[in-house]
Write a protein that holds these residues in place. Structure first.
Motif, PDB file in Angstrom:
ATOM      1  N   UNK A 196     -47.516-111.635   2.410  1.00 45.34           N
ATOM      2  CA  UNK A 196     -48.803-110.943   2.336  1.00 45.34           C
ATOM      3  C   UNK A 196     -48.934-110.337   0.947  1.00 45.34           C
ATOM      4  N   UNK A 197     -50.091-109.771   0.653  1.00 47.14           N
ATOM      5  CA  UNK A 197     -50.295-109.070  -0.612  1.00 47.14           C
ATOM      6  C   UNK A 197     -49.424-107.815  -0.602  1.00 47.14           C
ATOM      7  N   UNK A 198     -48.445-107.698  -1.525  1.00 53.52           N
ATOM      8  CA  UNK A 198     -47.565-106.520  -1.486  1.00 53.52           C
ATOM      9  C   UNK A 198     -48.307-105.203  -1.667  1.00 53.52           C
ATOM     10  N   UNK A 199     -49.504-105.249  -2.265  1.00 51.30           N
ATOM     11  CA  UNK A 199     -50.283-104.017  -2.439  1.00 51.30           C
ATOM     12  C   UNK A 199     -50.712-103.424  -1.104  1.00 51.30           C
ATOM     13  N   UNK A 200     -50.700-104.240  -0.056  1.00 53.84           N
ATOM     14  CA  UNK A 200     -51.095-103.753   1.266  1.00 53.84           C
ATOM     15  C   UNK A 200     -49.914-103.145   2.030  1.00 53.84           C
ATOM     16  N   UNK A 201     -48.719-103.197   1.453  1.00 56.18           N
ATOM     17  CA  UNK A 201     -47.525-102.674   2.122  1.00 56.18           C
ATOM     18  C   UNK A 201     -47.290-101.231   1.683  1.00 56.18           C
ATOM     19  N   UNK A 202     -47.240-100.322   2.616  1.00 59.23           N
ATOM     20  CA  UNK A 202     -47.067 -98.918   2.293  1.00 59.23           C
ATOM     21  C   UNK A 202     -45.680 -98.608   1.759  1.00 59.23           C
ATOM     22  N   UNK A 203     -45.506 -97.441   1.138  1.00 58.81           N
ATOM     23  CA  UNK A 203     -44.215 -97.083   0.537  1.00 58.81           C
ATOM     24  C   UNK A 203     -43.082 -96.956   1.548  1.00 58.81           C
ATOM     25  N   UNK A 204     -43.411 -96.774   2.819  1.00 63.25           N
ATOM     26  CA  UNK A 204     -42.371 -96.635   3.845  1.00 63.25           C
ATOM     27  C   UNK A 204     -41.945 -97.979   4.436  1.00 63.25           C
ATOM     28  N   UNK A 205     -42.566 -99.059   4.000  1.00 67.31           N
ATOM     29  CA  UNK A 205     -42.186-100.384   4.491  1.00 67.31           C
ATOM     30  C   UNK A 205     -40.735-100.656   4.105  1.00 67.31           C
ATOM     31  N   UNK A 206     -39.913-101.010   5.085  1.00 69.95           N
ATOM     32  CA  UNK A 206     -38.471-101.169   4.854  1.00 69.95           C
ATOM     33  C   UNK A 206     -38.158-102.266   3.852  1.00 69.95           C
ATOM     34  N   UNK A 207     -39.078-103.213   3.642  1.00 67.20           N
ATOM     35  CA  UNK A 207     -38.816-104.319   2.722  1.00 67.20           C
ATOM     36  C   UNK A 207     -38.717-103.853   1.274  1.00 67.20           C
ATOM     37  N   UNK A 208     -39.305-102.698   0.959  1.00 71.12           N
ATOM     38  CA  UNK A 208     -39.211-102.198  -0.413  1.00 71.12           C
ATOM     39  C   UNK A 208     -37.784-101.788  -0.775  1.00 71.12           C
ATOM     40  N   UNK A 209     -36.960-101.470   0.225  1.00 74.33           N
ATOM     41  CA  UNK A 209     -35.580-101.062  -0.061  1.00 74.33           C
ATOM     42  C   UNK A 209     -34.824-102.202  -0.739  1.00 74.33           C
ATOM     43  N   UNK A 210     -35.018-103.432  -0.265  1.00 75.74           N
ATOM     44  CA  UNK A 210     -34.352-104.577  -0.884  1.00 75.74           C
ATOM     45  C   UNK A 210     -34.882-104.826  -2.293  1.00 75.74           C
ATOM     46  N   UNK A 211     -36.178-104.640  -2.470  1.00 71.31           N
ATOM     47  CA  UNK A 211     -36.764-104.794  -3.812  1.00 71.31           C
ATOM     48  C   UNK A 211     -36.157-103.767  -4.765  1.00 71.31           C
ATOM     49  N   UNK A 212     -36.026-102.521  -4.292  1.00 73.38           N
ATOM     50  CA  UNK A 212     -35.436-101.463  -5.118  1.00 73.38           C
ATOM     51  C   UNK A 212     -33.988-101.801  -5.463  1.00 73.38           C
ATOM     52  N   UNK A 213     -33.264-102.394  -4.516  1.00 71.86           N
ATOM     53  CA  UNK A 213     -31.866-102.758  -4.793  1.00 71.86           C
ATOM     54  C   UNK A 213     -31.802-103.848  -5.857  1.00 71.86           C
TER      55      UNK A 213
END
Length: 304
Positions: A196-213
């Motif tokens: 999906x468009x990542x801009x639609x994913x809120x900051x609490x979406x767990x998938x951002x943790x992997x991106x941050x890693x």
């Protein structure tokens, strides 16, 4: 009296042409980056418009890459092999030369942004600086003692291969390397990764943790190889999701595993910052390139 210069930020999705003095933008024209013929014709027209208002004394170009930045090379100012359709082999210097006597200096968009943040923004007072942009692609500009790094080409930070997390099955979407860091966390990579468009994913979406890693892995490499005092992180993904930067900063000391003994979360927070100049870092950097003069090369630690 300060010299009036023009700057061109040639990006993968948009182009900005500005004019002004001493890093101060006084006029700007913005348009989409389409084909080389259409885009560069608009660049030339914008420069002529600014020159008619008040004479332009030099032009700086901050371009997406890869691009030849060595003024001694026969293909100076030419876009090299790029996945952007139609742009491989495009000459970006020629259309900007609206007068034969007009000095033109070119560098990457990220080196220019690094220069702007070093001189006027979030990295003032720092000798060694890295500017990362995470958006349509991922690029990195590097300054050592305030001088943009060049060499055989220029830094291509986005194509570094980083250590993958156990169980992460995403193949990556870089057309050259698949799972280089650009292929993992650029905007198009995230769209493929999330579905999906990542801009639609809120900051609490767990998938951002992997991106941050993944980002933290890149940051650890850059800190160990270049010892920057400041890493400025811009681009649509980073600015749109600032929580990624915060999460990466918390992960980073663990990845360094105590090797840099004083690199704790407080130092991580001080090292990793958003750009002070925000979206103007690139065009202001282009103006600084213009002010440095044609063929900007390091001599005795100065831009000449």
């Amino acid at each position: 009296m300060h010299m009036r210069v023009a700057g061109i930020e040639l990006g993968g999705t948009k182009t900005l042409v500005v004019a002004g003095t001493e890093g101060r933008i006084e006029q700007r024209i913005r348009f989409p980056t389409t084909s080389p013929h259409e885009t560069l014709a608009q660049v030339s027209a914008a420069l002529r418009e600014f020159d008619a208002i008040s004479r332009i004394m030099a032009v700086g170009i901050a371009s997406f890459g890869p691009i030849r930045v060595d003024p001694r090379a026969a293909d100076y100012g030419t876009i090299l092999a790029t996945p952007k359709p139609g742009w491989s082999g495009a000459d970006v210097v020629g259309p900007a030369r609206i007068r034969q006597d007009l000095p033109i200096n070119i560098d990457t968009d990220v080196n220019a942004a690094a220069l702007a943040e070093h001189r006027l923004g979030a990295a003032q007072g720092c000798a060694n600086v890295i500017y990362l942009t995470i958006g349509t692609g991922l690029g990195g500009g590097i300054l050592v003692e305030g001088i943009p790094v060049h060499g055989v080409l220029h830094p291509e930070v986005g194509h570094i291969r980083t250590r993958r997390a156990a169980g992460d099955a995403f193949a990556g979407n870089c057309p050259f390397h698949k799972d280089c860091i650009e292929g993992l966390i650029s905007g198009p990579a995230l769209a493929a990764r999330f579905g999906c468009d990542p801009a639609t994913c809120g900051p609490d979406d767990a998938r951002w943790v992997q991106v941050a890693r993944d980002l933290a892995e890149l940051l650890a490499i850059l800190i160990l190889t270049h010892s920057p005092q400041r890493i400025v992180i811009g681009g649509g993904v980073a600015i749109g999701q600032p929580a990624i930067l915060e999460q990466a900063g918390r992960i980073l000391p663990d990845l360094l595993a105590g090797y840099l003994g004083d690199f704790d979360t407080a130092r991580s927070k001080a090292t990793l910052v958003l750009p002070k100049l925000m979206e103007d870092a690139g065009p202001i950097g282009a103006m600084l390139l213009a002010s440095a003069g044609e063929g900007c090369t390091p001599v005795h630690g100065k831009l000449t």
